[in-house]
Design an enzyme around this catalytic site. Structure first.
Site, mmCIF file in Angstrom:
data_model
loop_
_atom_site.group_PDB
_atom_site.id
_atom_site.type_symbol
_atom_site.label_atom_id
_atom_site.label_comp_id
_atom_site.label_asym_id
_atom_site.label_seq_id
_atom_site.Cartn_x
_atom_site.Cartn_y
_atom_site.Cartn_z
ATOM 1 N N ASN A 20 0.835 -1.198 0.000
ATOM 2 C CA ASN A 20 0.000 0.000 0.000
ATOM 3 C C ASN A 20 0.865 1.242 0.000
ATOM 4 O O ASN A 20 1.963 1.251 0.542
ATOM 5 C CB ASN A 20 -0.956 0.015 1.212
ATOM 6 C CG ASN A 20 -0.302 -0.515 2.463
ATOM 7 O OD1 ASN A 20 0.548 0.135 3.040
ATOM 8 N ND2 ASN A 20 -0.679 -1.724 2.882
ATOM 9 N N SER A 36 -8.561 -1.194 0.926
ATOM 10 C CA SER A 36 -8.195 -2.550 1.356
ATOM 11 C C SER A 36 -8.723 -3.587 0.368
ATOM 12 O O SER A 36 -9.905 -3.564 0.008
ATOM 13 C CB SER A 36 -8.782 -2.807 2.744
ATOM 14 O OG SER A 36 -8.416 -4.076 3.209
ATOM 15 N N ASP A 67 -3.330 -1.277 6.955
ATOM 16 C CA ASP A 67 -2.079 -0.743 7.498
ATOM 17 C C ASP A 67 -2.132 0.766 7.724
ATOM 18 O O ASP A 67 -1.122 1.362 8.133
ATOM 19 C CB ASP A 67 -0.908 -1.072 6.564
ATOM 20 C CG ASP A 67 -0.589 -2.562 6.563
ATOM 21 O OD1 ASP A 67 -0.631 -3.175 7.644
ATOM 22 O OD2 ASP A 67 -0.305 -3.113 5.488
ATOM 23 N N HIS A 86 4.370 0.626 1.853
ATOM 24 C CA HIS A 86 4.656 -0.659 2.495
ATOM 25 C C HIS A 86 4.499 -1.758 1.467
ATOM 26 O O HIS A 86 3.521 -1.779 0.719
ATOM 27 C CB HIS A 86 3.690 -0.884 3.660
ATOM 28 C CG HIS A 86 3.777 -2.257 4.247
ATOM 29 N ND1 HIS A 86 4.968 -2.813 4.648
ATOM 30 C CD2 HIS A 86 2.829 -3.198 4.483
ATOM 31 C CE1 HIS A 86 4.735 -4.036 5.123
ATOM 32 N NE2 HIS A 86 3.453 -4.297 5.028
ATOM 33 N N HIS A 88 5.707 -6.197 0.621
ATOM 34 C CA HIS A 88 6.360 -7.425 1.067
ATOM 35 C C HIS A 88 7.340 -7.855 -0.024
ATOM 36 O O HIS A 88 7.426 -9.039 -0.359
ATOM 37 C CB HIS A 88 5.341 -8.534 1.331
ATOM 38 C CG HIS A 88 4.448 -8.254 2.496
ATOM 39 N ND1 HIS A 88 3.490 -9.138 2.918
ATOM 40 C CD2 HIS A 88 4.373 -7.198 3.340
ATOM 41 C CE1 HIS A 88 2.848 -8.624 3.969
ATOM 42 N NE2 HIS A 88 3.361 -7.449 4.239
ATOM 43 N N ASP A 111 24.034 6.250 -1.862
ATOM 44 C CA ASP A 111 23.340 7.362 -2.515
ATOM 45 C C ASP A 111 22.002 7.673 -1.845
ATOM 46 O O ASP A 111 21.525 8.802 -1.898
ATOM 47 C CB ASP A 111 23.049 7.022 -3.983
ATOM 48 C CG ASP A 111 24.280 7.173 -4.874
ATOM 49 O OD1 ASP A 111 25.202 7.914 -4.487
ATOM 50 O OD2 ASP A 111 24.294 6.557 -5.948
ATOM 51 N N HIS A 160 8.391 -9.248 9.049
ATOM 52 C CA HIS A 160 7.257 -8.732 8.295
ATOM 53 C C HIS A 160 7.727 -8.214 6.923
ATOM 54 O O HIS A 160 7.647 -8.962 5.940
ATOM 55 C CB HIS A 160 6.566 -7.651 9.129
ATOM 56 C CG HIS A 160 5.323 -7.097 8.527
ATOM 57 N ND1 HIS A 160 4.441 -6.315 9.219
ATOM 58 C CD2 HIS A 160 4.820 -7.192 7.270
ATOM 59 C CE1 HIS A 160 3.441 -5.965 8.426
ATOM 60 N NE2 HIS A 160 3.650 -6.483 7.247
ATOM 61 N N TYR A 218 24.621 16.769 -7.139
ATOM 62 C CA TYR A 218 24.202 15.761 -8.115
ATOM 63 C C TYR A 218 22.943 16.224 -8.849
ATOM 64 O O TYR A 218 22.047 16.792 -8.225
ATOM 65 C CB TYR A 218 23.958 14.433 -7.390
ATOM 66 C CG TYR A 218 23.558 13.308 -8.295
ATOM 67 C CD1 TYR A 218 24.512 12.496 -8.889
ATOM 68 C CD2 TYR A 218 22.222 13.057 -8.555
ATOM 69 C CE1 TYR A 218 24.148 11.448 -9.716
ATOM 70 C CE2 TYR A 218 21.841 12.014 -9.378
ATOM 71 C CZ TYR A 218 22.804 11.218 -9.962
ATOM 72 O OH TYR A 218 22.433 10.186 -10.783
#
Ligand SMILES: [Zn+2]
Length: 225
Positions: A20, A36, A67, A86, A88, A111, A160, A218
């Site tokens: 998410n 969700s 979340d 977030h 996985h 960096d 997690h 940069y």
């Protein structure tokens, strides 16, 4: 916001409805987050959910990502950030499951992260049984005691997966993609040489500080300066 969420899919960071992204308008005190359980390929801007900083829905007909409370804890504590992501994603999650911080082995890492990518302590049972998602945010804050979220735009939540952030949702998604790339190359580095040592401070500073901070040089100058 929709594009930031879809970027996670396009870069191979999410399976099914995992993951998410959210963004905040500090002026309005409002957060926009993925709904969700809606498949990414069917997601439209009107599916996104707008809430206040207490998680009260202000706009939208769907439930927000479960979340959301973690995102809100981060927005309240890290006042300089404007987006949270977030996932996985595979390699970052592998490091999170191994409960190992990701050492800074090279300049790509340097960096973006001024030091290793931190990993949280495992959450105690009462925090897992209680307000789990909010307490996940609290676990991240504990890991950032004495650390600066501007210098370290992501974290591994033990057992997690990764959270990343940035000045807006687009940057947060970008940092999540970079974090996965760092986790992947760090995995290869430790596989090829179990004694591999982190990058030296001079090279780390050179790379981080040329992109960040007051004397960065940069890329192209901003605001015509
Ligand atoms: Zn998760």
């Amino acid at each position: 916001m929709l594009e930031a969420n879809l970027e996670l899919v396009h870069r191979g960071l999410v399976l099914y409805t995992f993951g998410n992204a959210s963004g905040i308008s500090r002026d309005h005190g409002l957060v926009v987050i993925k709904p969700s359980g809606v498949p990414y390929e069917k997601m439209k801007p009107e599916h996104l959910v707008v809430t206040d900083l207490d998680g009260k829905i202000v706009e939208g007909n769907l439930r927000p990502s479960s979340d959301l409370p973690t995102h809100l804890v981060l927005y309240k504590a890290f006042t300089e950030i404007g987006g949270v992501v977030h996932t996985h994603s595979e390699y970052a999650t592998a490091w999170a499951q191994a409960r190992r911080e990701i050492p800074c082995f090279g300049t790509t890492h340097a960096d973006y992260f001024y030091g290793p990518v931190p990993v949280t302590e495992p959450m105690p049972d009462h925090e897992i049984a209680g307000e789990y998602e909010k307490n996940t945010g609290t676990a991240i804050l504990r890991a950032f005691s004495g650390r600066n979220p501007s210098d370290l735009p992501g974290v591994l939540v033990a057992n997690h997966g990764p959270f990343a952030w940035g000045e807006n949702a687009e940057t947060a998604a970008h940092n999540a993609v970079i974090l996965e790339a760092l986790a992947r190359t760090a995995y290869f580095t430790t596989t090829l040489n179990q004694q591999a040592s982190p990058i030296g401070k001079t090279l780390h500073d050179r790379h981080y500080l040329r992109k960040h901070g007051s004397s960065s040089y940069y890329g192209q100058a901003k605001d015509g300066k």
